[in-house]
Motif scaffolding. Structure first.
Motif, PDB file in Angstrom:
ATOM      1  N   LEU A 232       2.057  13.251  -8.132  1.00  7.86           N
ATOM      2  CA  LEU A 232       1.328  14.446  -7.734  1.00  7.86           C
ATOM      3  C   LEU A 232       2.272  15.613  -7.478  1.00  7.86           C
TER       4      LEU A 232
ATOM      5  N   LEU B 158       2.154   9.913  -4.860  1.00  9.36           N
ATOM      6  CA  LEU B 158       2.664  11.176  -4.363  1.00  9.36           C
ATOM      7  C   LEU B 158       3.702  11.750  -5.318  1.00  9.36           C
TER       8      LEU B 158
ATOM      9  N   LEU C   5       6.111   6.121   5.721  1.00  3.73           N
ATOM     10  CA  LEU C   5       5.489   5.829   4.433  1.00  3.73           C
ATOM     11  C   LEU C   5       3.977   5.992   4.514  1.00  3.73           C
ATOM     12  N   LEU C   6       3.402   5.462   5.616  1.00  3.44           N
ATOM     13  CA  LEU C   6       1.950   5.589   5.776  1.00  3.44           C
ATOM     14  C   LEU C   6       1.550   7.043   5.885  1.00  3.44           C
TER      15      LEU C   6
ATOM     16  N   HIS D 110      -6.358  18.075  -5.258  1.00 10.12           N
ATOM     17  CA  HIS D 110      -5.822  19.375  -5.642  1.00 10.12           C
ATOM     18  C   HIS D 110      -4.735  19.236  -6.672  1.00 10.12           C
ATOM     19  N   ALA D 111      -4.017  18.142  -6.551  1.00 12.21           N
ATOM     20  CA  ALA D 111      -2.893  17.982  -7.456  1.00 12.21           C
ATOM     21  C   ALA D 111      -3.359  17.626  -8.859  1.00 12.21           C
ATOM     22  N   LEU D 112      -4.417  16.857  -8.959  1.00 14.65           N
ATOM     23  CA  LEU D 112      -4.757  16.320 -10.271  1.00 14.65           C
ATOM     24  C   LEU D 112      -5.957  16.989 -10.918  1.00 14.65           C
TER      25      LEU D 112
ATOM     26  N   ILE E 124       3.119   9.622   4.668  1.00 11.14           N
ATOM     27  CA  ILE E 124       3.223  10.232   3.340  1.00 11.14           C
ATOM     28  C   ILE E 124       2.018   9.823   2.493  1.00 11.14           C
ATOM     29  N   ALA E 125       1.662   8.545   2.599  1.00  6.87           N
ATOM     30  CA  ALA E 125       0.528   8.049   1.824  1.00  6.87           C
ATOM     31  C   ALA E 125      -0.744   8.794   2.220  1.00  6.87           C
TER      32      ALA E 125
ATOM     33  N   TRP F 161       0.822  -1.211   0.000  1.00 14.49           N
ATOM     34  CA  TRP F 161       0.000   0.000   0.000  1.00 14.49           C
ATOM     35  C   TRP F 161       0.848   1.250   0.000  1.00 14.49           C
ATOM     36  N   SER F 162       1.792   1.243   0.904  1.00 13.51           N
ATOM     37  CA  SER F 162       2.629   2.418   1.028  1.00 13.51           C
ATOM     38  C   SER F 162       3.327   2.684  -0.290  1.00 13.51           C
TER      39      SER F 162
ATOM     40  N   THR G  68       7.812   1.933   7.941  1.00  9.68           N
ATOM     41  CA  THR G  68       6.402   1.880   7.571  1.00  9.68           C
ATOM     42  C   THR G  68       5.650   3.150   7.936  1.00  9.68           C
TER      43      THR G  68
ATOM     44  N   MET H 267      -4.044  15.228  -0.557  1.00  6.66           N
ATOM     45  CA  MET H 267      -3.707  16.249  -1.550  1.00  6.66           C
ATOM     46  C   MET H 267      -4.170  15.880  -2.956  1.00  6.66           C
TER      47      MET H 267
ATOM     48  N   ALA I 211      -0.712  12.098   0.759  1.00  8.18           N
ATOM     49  CA  ALA I 211      -0.980  12.018  -0.678  1.00  8.18           C
ATOM     50  C   ALA I 211      -2.470  11.896  -0.937  1.00  8.18           C
ATOM     51  N   VAL I 212      -3.134  11.069  -0.136  1.00  9.21           N
ATOM     52  CA  VAL I 212      -4.576  10.890  -0.322  1.00  9.21           C
ATOM     53  C   VAL I 212      -5.293  12.224  -0.124  1.00  9.21           C
TER      54      VAL I 212
ATOM     55  N   PRO J  51      -8.978  -3.403   2.598  1.00  8.02           N
ATOM     56  CA  PRO J  51      -8.208  -2.778   1.511  1.00  8.02           C
ATOM     57  C   PRO J  51      -8.642  -3.287   0.147  1.00  8.02           C
TER      58      PRO J  51
ATOM     59  N   VAL K 105     -11.223  -1.125  -1.390  1.00  9.04           N
ATOM     60  CA  VAL K 105     -10.651   0.109  -1.930  1.00  9.04           C
ATOM     61  C   VAL K 105     -10.060  -0.156  -3.306  1.00  9.04           C
ATOM     62  N   LEU K 106      -9.250  -1.199  -3.395  1.00 13.47           N
ATOM     63  CA  LEU K 106      -8.631  -1.513  -4.679  1.00 13.47           C
ATOM     64  C   LEU K 106      -9.680  -1.875  -5.720  1.00 13.47           C
TER      65      LEU K 106
ATOM     66  N   LEU L 127       0.949   4.257  -2.768  1.00  8.60           N
ATOM     67  CA  LEU L 127       0.594   5.636  -2.436  1.00  8.60           C
ATOM     68  C   LEU L 127       1.791   6.572  -2.606  1.00  8.60           C
TER      69      LEU L 127
ATOM     70  N   GLN M  89       1.959  19.449  -9.133  1.00  7.25           N
ATOM     71  CA  GLN M  89       1.466  20.466  -8.206  1.00  7.25           C
ATOM     72  C   GLN M  89       1.471  21.839  -8.881  1.00  7.25           C
ATOM     73  N   PRO M  90       0.311  22.496  -8.913  1.00 10.87           N
ATOM     74  CA  PRO M  90       0.305  23.812  -9.547  1.00 10.87           C
ATOM     75  C   PRO M  90       1.088  24.841  -8.725  1.00 10.87           C
TER      76      PRO M  90
END
Lengths: 359, 442, 273, 568
Positions: B18, B15, D239-240, D252-254, D242-243, B7-8, D236, D249, D246-247, D496, D499-500, B11, B22-23
């Protein structure tokens, strides 16, 4: 103690809701019918007409339902793609019919017309059976021992795939069956206000003949017996030297042949086919199969006819007297309510096999 | 552990993507910073774009100009969208695939004929800053779903087949400014049907059938209401409905036959209309009832679907005989390109919508020294609304302030032995009746 | 007073009468076996007692309460548990979860409590786990609690099934061929274990068994069924010499030849294998 | 290596021809179904290869690959079988072209057009029809070489092909996203409006093949697994974090379109998690999930809507609990009569209920209250903001849906570990035995059903707000089917996995909107392939995965010998 009491109360509540539902539906049906019949807006002849059209629709449902029921009986699989097999048969019949019509054979004289219909059936059956065997080989056979839902999802996938394959092949437009003159003529019955076409007769008679033939085939022939044996218990049947694979393939082929034949009858009576044609009859036929008791061949026939009648007569009979606007919009509501009602009273359908209790 | 790690990883990958996208600033769409390269030469364009509240679409030299058709392209209604899409494609062929010195890049979005489909499609369109012209959607529901998004993005779309009356009424909400159409309004069609049946034919009793779609329900309602206003009556049980997927119509027809009407109007789609026409002939009590359907059935497919029973059937539809001379050419091109007759009636309207889009783009586009083309969005919208006397296949196109661009030239057709065939011949030579021109202004 | 009383129990399947007019009485804390040839109606009888089948005639009482109209879960709560001829564990769950399911109706956690995991719930869960571990220990498979039930060795699966049955705190335990498929050593251990169940926990055992050594070894009373009817009842010694029983197993000739039941069945088993 | 030369007669020609014919059938299918001609206008790499051509190329490559696997030959001549099979597949296309010349195939198959023949013969007419055979032979040989390469060199090749495909397919979306950023120039360099540019193709391939070789998944996993638990946590948790960031953001990013798509995905995640309780845990196959979705959607629309059908003018937050509550009440009322029904009978009964609700929502009977096909308009967003605000449009729905999904996941996880979850699982495994252990079937099932219904209602309520309206046409059987597919494709009972599954079955088709009707063709094919090659789902729970593989092993066993099960 508290928990016991609560559970008891819940039990009673559940029973109450169950009976409430049964009573409500029965009441609706009885009061609605009484009001409609009392209102007297429809003549006896128009009721007769509704019954005939219900029987025609029901016969087609029944033929499609056979495929569902046989496959379910042997694999415990809801073959979602079966509606598409039916649609493919309708298309197959269409192309044969246009070809025959193009050379003027179709309506040359009654004999050529009859030969044409037979040829259409043959074409439709070839297309349906080929497709069904392909689907079985690719999408179902490798999953035969997987958990129950896995082949179901695969079947749903096959259904989409076939639908949009046909859309790709033939586009989204509607294809119209050419008219077969003799079948479009009225049967001279001499009853004012009640008309039956030869095609209606053909549909009902050929459905009955095919189903009877199938029933005899399954009951009397060696192959039919082996299909029944595999339905009962695959492992034991295999031990008895029955070729399980062959029985399963035959089941798919027979179901598909029935669907293909139903496709031509459908095309002759409703005259249209496009890539979405199979979806709704597919769902309805599955409903019919469940109504009759899935896995049970006479059940599928009975379920089909019953569903056809509920759809044909139901809205007018039950709802129009109650002053419901546009009752025919709700025909499927009635059909599915009846289904649920039947399942509540007989959890395994009208002629359902007794739910096997393993112990 | 393994799953968490996987998962990590996924994701983190997201990131990375993304971060790359990023704008830098949250400027309004289109106000791109990329023009710096050609700053000197584009003073003029830059000023216009800055002044335009929705900014510009910019097409660098050598890049294609992006035209999109959006509408229903999958599912049971996809003939409607497919038909319009073909109209646009032929319009693009007719200008040799180039506009303003750029090749045309044509793409489609599926709106599924549902509001959420329209909404999602509109979001995608709104995010695409390369889109210069937008044609569609097919259905009113899609329009309603996508309108706000397009409006917010400063985009404008022109539909060839969304006919619900409410879309172009004078007092429509502000965001409807993003919507124009070359198709007629159902308001006129429903009224015309009632006028024809009551005034012209002198019929007194009407029944209608719809199929639960927004289009049919609205059209049937307009016709019923106006018929009663004129003095006619709706029969008992004369407001019926079927399901879109129904094939056996005997019950609904029997219900209507209990109080036989002079005419039955069923503005449903081809399949349902075919079944109704075919089966009505066999319903006792309805032998003499006039059957009439609407533009959704103005197609050879309908004749095929209904079979010989179609003889004498009435269809209200745009008057193809009043279409411009180019229409015959169009049909020939269609046949050559797609190997068959058009699937529905709105291909010409789609062609015209494309024509309007091209004309408006040509009117407002600015090109700087190195060939970059700028299209100011608000100016483009205004130019569309200001379209006057553009030559279209359906006749001269004039857009009014509430978004109607096509002249509603509706008429009533009667299917004759010529069309029924076999083989089916399409379209009919001429309508049998058309309302007076002042009908549309009353 | 007998713990379980069945009177005139009859169960038909279509035209076939699987159990006919059967009377049975079982004393508390006894070990009773039901034997008979294949298809004699032994398992059907179990199914009638445990509420899997609704009986067509007669009545069944457990500790003075009629149970023949109750659902399976209600019967389970009264204190009757069972195992199955072909092991029926929850294959996709862990061993300990299998046992925990049996405690279901002793636990009180509602769904709100489960979501919030209140202190009371936590205490209850802990107790349940302790109890489950204790049962696993008792049947001798402690340490396998987290393995998936279907991956345990065959013998352990049988034990787990018994542990699961015990977790419902039964006073009457119906064991359907507990030693089926076991080798002699395993069988001996299982026999010991069944006796312990009764001796240590005071549970009444009703047993279906084909292995005559086991039956004769641990049963206090034996009921013999043939074609759904009770043909004999008594102590192991009485049964072993009962001519009707021998006849049922081997036919008339054997009865006259004076073989005992246990010889006969063991021979039959040997010739089958 | 004993004999480097294979003899001609050693090749299993029957198998080779069979594979070749299947390849031909697939290639002809791709042509006639329209993929080749329709997607010929859609470049994969601009001016190099179109998507339509790519599909045929892949089919021919696969022919070679499969042949090499079937006819496992070594040595110098080992590419021969692949080349022959490829040539046969190519010859299928040649035959199609010639057939099209002789008879009017187009009278039946609309796509058998001059355009198609032009593509297949590179515009040279029937005289060029043999080209397909040569190309087929070359690609077939290439495919069989690919199959024989050692893993270490095959992996970058696979990455290569996948990168090109993904890059080409998503080029439009990536380019659009980049154009409004300082990276616009780069975007133009790498991506054409449709498809990659040549530069883009080279860069993408180098970057991805390089990256995947450097950070190969198994290598990273082995290293992490080799660490001490404390160290693992050290890797871990960041990473989590950051993940998670990411979720948050992502929308806004895309940009708003992707935000809309992921909001829709999040919505389906939420419903998938709801059905995961009913189906995944308790094993109740519910094909009428859309009924509760409808109840939730209409409740919110009626309570918050400002159009003529609105009855209360409440804010979203006040209405949503009622949406959930009504859906649960409906669940109880509908569930009670039918939960005594078993297995597939339950499936059809629930399907019936879904249909009943769908038809009623659009019927003339209820249209005075529910708007019928004209729907209920003007359903407000939960938080009213300006179009440029952080929370505008789909973004806020995305966050709400994510929050609800997290909540449901938490609820599902807690329930799974409780007495109730165990009871559900036991029912799924064997409801007769569960009942004999004292589990009250109807009550336990009702609870699962009602909870699932509540979550569907929540999804429906959020949906009404996302779209800003609710129409009867949104209530479709397809919604129910989709949710069931999400649960199964994700892995039954796996959080999970849901989700996938939603990403795969909702997100991907939405991103491929431009392929309109072909999306469903791919959707259907993907479902079948998924079930064939990963029946336990994308991310199964640990036990379930083993179970499925165990069963398929058993399948293998008894197809070979049909061994008696009890041999004692």
């Amino acid at each position: 103690m508290y928990a016991r009491v609560m559970e008891r109360i819940t039990d009673v509540a559940i029973a109450g809701v169950l009976w409430g539902f049964r009573i409500a539906v029965v009441l609706l049906v009885v009061v609605g019918s009484a009001l409609t019949l009392g209102g007297g807006r429809h003549s006896a002849e128009s009721w007769l007409s509704l019954i005939v059209s219900g029987a025609v629709l029901g016969s087609i449902y029944a033929l499609i339902a056979l495929g569902y029921t046989m496959v379910y009986g042997i694999l415990r699989l809801i073959n979602f793609a079966h509606g598409e097999i039916f649609m493919a048969g309708t298309f197959g019949g269409y192309f044969v019919a246009t070809a025959l019509s193009g050379i003027g054979f179709l309506n040359l004289n009654p004999i050529t017309s009859i030969i044409s219909v037979v040829l259409m059936m043959a074409g439709a059956i070839v297309v349906s059976v080929t497709l069904a065997l392909l689907v079985e080989r690719i999408a179902y056979r490798p999953l035969r021992n997987a958990p129950r839902l896995v082949p179901l999802i695969s079947a749903i996938g096959a259904s989409f795939f076939l639908q949009y394959t046909f859309r790709g092949f033939f586009g989204p437009g509607i294809y119209a069956y050419p008219t077969v003159g003799i079948l479009d003529a009225q049967v001279p019955l001499g009853i004012e206000g009640f008309r039956v076409k030869w095609i209606d007769v053909l549909v009902i008679v050929s459905a009955v003949v095919m189903m009877a033939g199938l029933f005899l085939f399954v009951q009397r022939t060696k192959l039919g017996t082996s299909i029944r044996a595999v339905s009962e218990d695959k492992a034991t049947a295999a031990l008895m030297g029955i070729d399980v694979n062959r029985a399963i393939v035959m089941t798919f082929a027979i179901g598909a042949a029935m669907a293909g034949a139903a496709g031509v009858l459908y095309g002759l009576i409703f005259r249209q086919v496009y890539f979405f044609t199979g979806f709704v009859p597919g769902i309805k036929a599955f409903t019919a199969a469940v109504l009759g008791g899935i896995g049970n061949i006479p059940g599928a026939m009975l379920g089909g006819i019953f569903l056809g009648q509920v759809e044909g007569v139901g809205p007018t009979l039950f709802l129009s007297g109650l002053g419901v606007p546009s009752p025919n919009q709700l025909r499927d509501v009635i059909a599915f309510t009846m289904l649920v009602l039947v399942l509540i009273f007989r959890p395994s359908g009208i002629l359902g096999e007794r739910v096997a209790q393993r112990a | 552990m393994r799953n968490t790690l996987r998962w990590s990883a996924v994701l983190t990958g997201m990131l990375l993507v993304l971060a790359a996208c990023q704008p830098a600033s949250s400027g309004s769409p289109g106000q791109s910073t990329a023009e710096s390269a050609s700053a000197a030469a584009s003073v003029d364009a830059a000023a216009v774009c800055a002044a335009d509240e929705a900014g510009c679409v910019e097409i660098p030299s050598g890049e294609p100009l992006h035209i999109v058709f959006w509408g229903v392209l999958s599912g049971a209604d996809s003939t409607l969208g497919e038909d319009s899409k073909r109209g646009v494609e032929i319009a693009i062929d007719d200008i040799n695939n180039t506009l303003l010195g750029h090749d045309i890049q044509f793409s489609t979005e599926d709106g599924l004929c549902t509001p959420e489909g329209g909404n999602t499609a509109a979001q995608k369109l709104a995010a695409d800053t390369t889109i210069a012209g937008l044609i569609g959607p097919s259905c009113t529901d899609e329009s309603l779903g996508g309108m706000q998004t397009l409006y917010d993005a400063g985009m404008t779309t022109i539909s060839s087949s969304a006919t619900r009356a409410g879309l172009t009424v004078p007092d429509r909400p502000a965001e409807y400014a993003a919507f124009l159409r070359t198709a007629h309004s159902d308001y006129f069609q429903g009224r015309m049907v009632a006028e024809y049946l009551y005034n012209e034919l002198g019929l007194k009793k009407l029944a209608t059938v719809h199929d639960g779609s927004g289009y049919a329900k609205a059209l049937a309602e307009v016709a019923r209401t106006h018929f009663e206003e004129l003095g006619g009556t709706i029969t008992t049980g004369g407001d019926q409905a079927i399901a879109k997927t129904d094939t056996d119509m005997s019950a609904v027809l029997t219900a209507i036959a209990a109080d036989p009407p002079d005419a039955i109007f069923f503005p449903v789609f081809i399949a349902g209309a075919g079944y109704l026409t075919d089966q009505a002939k066999d319903t006792p009590g309805l032998e003499d009832a006039l059957l009439m359907s609407a533009d959704g059935t103005f197609s050879p497919d309908y004749i095929k679907a209904a079979g010989p029973a179609a003889l004498g059937h009435l269809i209200s539809s745009p008057d193809t005989s009043k279409f411009a001379a180019g229409y015959q050419d169009f049909l020939a091109k269609h046949k050559a390109k797609y190997g068959g007759d058009p699937l529905s009636i709105f291909h010409a309207h789609a062609y015209d919508a494309a024509t309007l889009v091209f004309a408006a783009l040509e009117k407002v586009a600015l090109t700087d020294a190195d060939g970059t083309t700028f299209i100011p969005r608000t100016a483009y919208r205004e130019a569309l609304y200001a379209s006057k006397d553009v030559e279209g296949l359906t006749g001269p196109l004039n857009c009014n302030a509430s978004g109607d661009c096509g002249a509603p030239i509706l008429a009533v057709y009667k299917v004759t032995a010529r069309e029924v065939g076999p083989p089916v011949v399409w379209p009919p030579e001429a309508p049998i009746w058309a309302p007076e021109p002042d009908f549309y202004t009353k | 007073m007998p713990q379980l009383v069945a009177k005139g129990v009859t169960k038909r399947f279509g035209g076939l009468v699987a159990v006919r007019d059967l009377d049975l009485e079982i004393e508390p804390s006894s070990i009773v076996s039901v034997i008979g040839p294949n298809g004699a109606g032994k398992t059907t009888l179990f199914n009638c007692i445990a509420g899997w089948y609704k009986i067509d005639d007669g009545k069944i009482e457990f500790e003075g309460q009629a149970i023949d109209k109750l659902r399976r879960d209600q019967i389970s709560r009264l204190g009757i548990a069972r195992t199955y001829q072909n092991i029926r564990l929850f294959a996709g769950m862990s061993a300990i979860e299998n046992v925990l399911v049996g405690q279901h109706h002793f636990l009180k956690t509602g769904w709100v409590g489960a979501v919030l995991r209140t202190p009371a719930v936590r205490v209850e869960e802990e107790k349940a786990h302790e109890e489950a571990l204790r049962l696993l220990q008792f049947v001798g498979i402690r340490g396998h609690g987290r393995s998936q039930a279907s991956e345990l060795p065959y013998g352990d699966q049988r034990r787990l099934e018994i542990a699961r049955a015990l977790s419902t705190q039964p006073r009457l335990l119906l064991l359907d061929e507990p030693t089926a498929g076991m080798n002699p050593a395993e069988t001996r251990k299982m026999t010991e274990f069944i006796r312990r169940l009764r001796d240590e926990l005071g549970i009444t055992i009703l047993l279906i068994e084909h292995e005559m050594r086991v039956v004769m070894d641990i049963s206090e009373r034996i009921t013999v069924l043939d074609y759904g009817e009770k043909i004999a009842e008594g102590t192991p010694r009485e049964i072993q010499t009962n001519p009707r029983v021998i006849e049922a197993y081997l036919g008339r000739g054997a009865a006259q030849a004076g073989t005992t039941v246990s010889d006969a069945t063991n021979e039959a088993a040997a010739s089958e294998a | 290596m004993d004999d480097t030369r294979i003899r001609f007669g050693d090749v299993p020609w029957g198998a080779v021809i069979r594979v070749g014919l299947i390849g031909a059938a697939v290639a002809i299918f791709l042509c006639l179904v329209g993929i080749v001609p329709v997607f010929h206008t859609r470049p994969l790499i601009k001016d190099v290869i179109s998507l339509g051509q790519t599909s045929v190329v892949l089919a021919l490559l696969a022919t070679g690959l499969v042949t090499a696997r079937t006819a496992d030959m070594r040595g110098t001549l080992s590419v021969l079988p692949g080349a022959v099979a490829g040539a046969i597949a190519g010859a299928g296309l040649t035959a199609l072209v010639i057939l099209g010349e002789v008879i009017n195939v187009r009278a039946v198959f609309l796509n058998a057009s001059p355009l198609l023949y032009g593509i297949l013969t590179f515009g040279s007419g029937i005289a060029g029809s043999w080209i397909a055979i040569v190309i087929g032979a070359v690609l077939g040989a290439a495919g069989s070489v690919g199959a024989r390469l050692p893993t270490s060199s095959r992996r970058p090749l696979t990455t290569f092909v996948l990168t090109l495909l993904m890059g080409g397919l998503f080029a439009g979306i990536l380019r659009t996203a980049m154009l409004s950023t300082p990276l616009a120039g780069l975007g133009r360099l790498l991506f054409a409006p449709l498809g990659l540019t040549i530069v883009g193709a080279i860069v993408a391939v180098i970057a991805f093949v390089g990256a995947s070789e450097l950070f190969h998944y198994t290598r990273v996993r082995d290293r992490v697994n080799g660490m001490a638990p404390a160290q693992q946590r050290l890797v871990t948790w960041p990473l989590l974090a950051i993940a998670a960031f990411a979720v948050l953001m992502l929308p806004h990013a895309l940009g708003p379109f992707v935000a809309q798509v992921i909001a829709l995905v999040a919505l389906y995640v939420l419903m998938g998690l709801g059905l995961n309780i009913t189906l995944g845990l308790a094993g109740l196959l519910d094909l009428g999930f859309v009924a509760f979705f409808a109840v939730g959607a209409y409740t919110v629309a009626l309570l918050t809507g400002t159009s003529e059908f609105g009855i209360a003018d409440w804010p979203f937050w006040a209405a949503i609990p009622f949406a959930v509550l009504f859906a649960m009440v409906f669940g109880a009322i509908l569930g009670l009569p039918i939960l005594g029904i078993r297995g597939d009978y339950l499936a059809i009964a629930t399907l019936g209920f879904g249909e009943i609700i769908r038809i009623l929502a659009g019927s003339d009977l209820l249209s005075p209250w529910l708007g019928g096909p004209h729907g209920i308009l003007n359903v407000p967003k939960p938080i009213a903001v300006q179009p440029t605000h952080f929370l505008a449009g789909p973004n806020q729905i995305y966050y709400i849906a994510i929050a609800c999904a997290v909540l449901i996941a938490f609820v599902a996880w807690r329930l799974r570990g409780s007495r109730i979850g165990r009871a559900w699982l036991s029912i799924r495994e064997d409801e007769d035995v569960a009942e004999a252990l004292g589990v009250n079937l109807v009550q336990t099932k009702i609870l699962a059903y009602v909870l699932g219904a509540g979550f569907a209602g929540l999804g429906g309520g959020i949906f009404a707000s996302l779209v800003g309206s609710i129409f009867s046409s949104s209530i479709q059987l397809f919604v129910s089917i989709n949710v069931v597919a999400i649960v199964v494709v994700g892995g039954m009972g796996s959080i999970p996995g849901a989700v996938l599954g939603a990403l795969f079955l909702i997100g991907v088709p939405e991103l491929f909107r431009e392929f309109s009707e072909y999306r469903f063709l791919f959707y259907g094919a993907a479902l079948i392939l998924m079930m064939l090659y990963r029946p336990e789902g994308l991310m199964p729970t640990r036990f379930a995965a083993r179970e499925v593989h165990l069963e398929s092993q058993e399948l293998g066993a008894d197809t070979v010998v049909a061994a008696p099960t009890e041999s004692t």
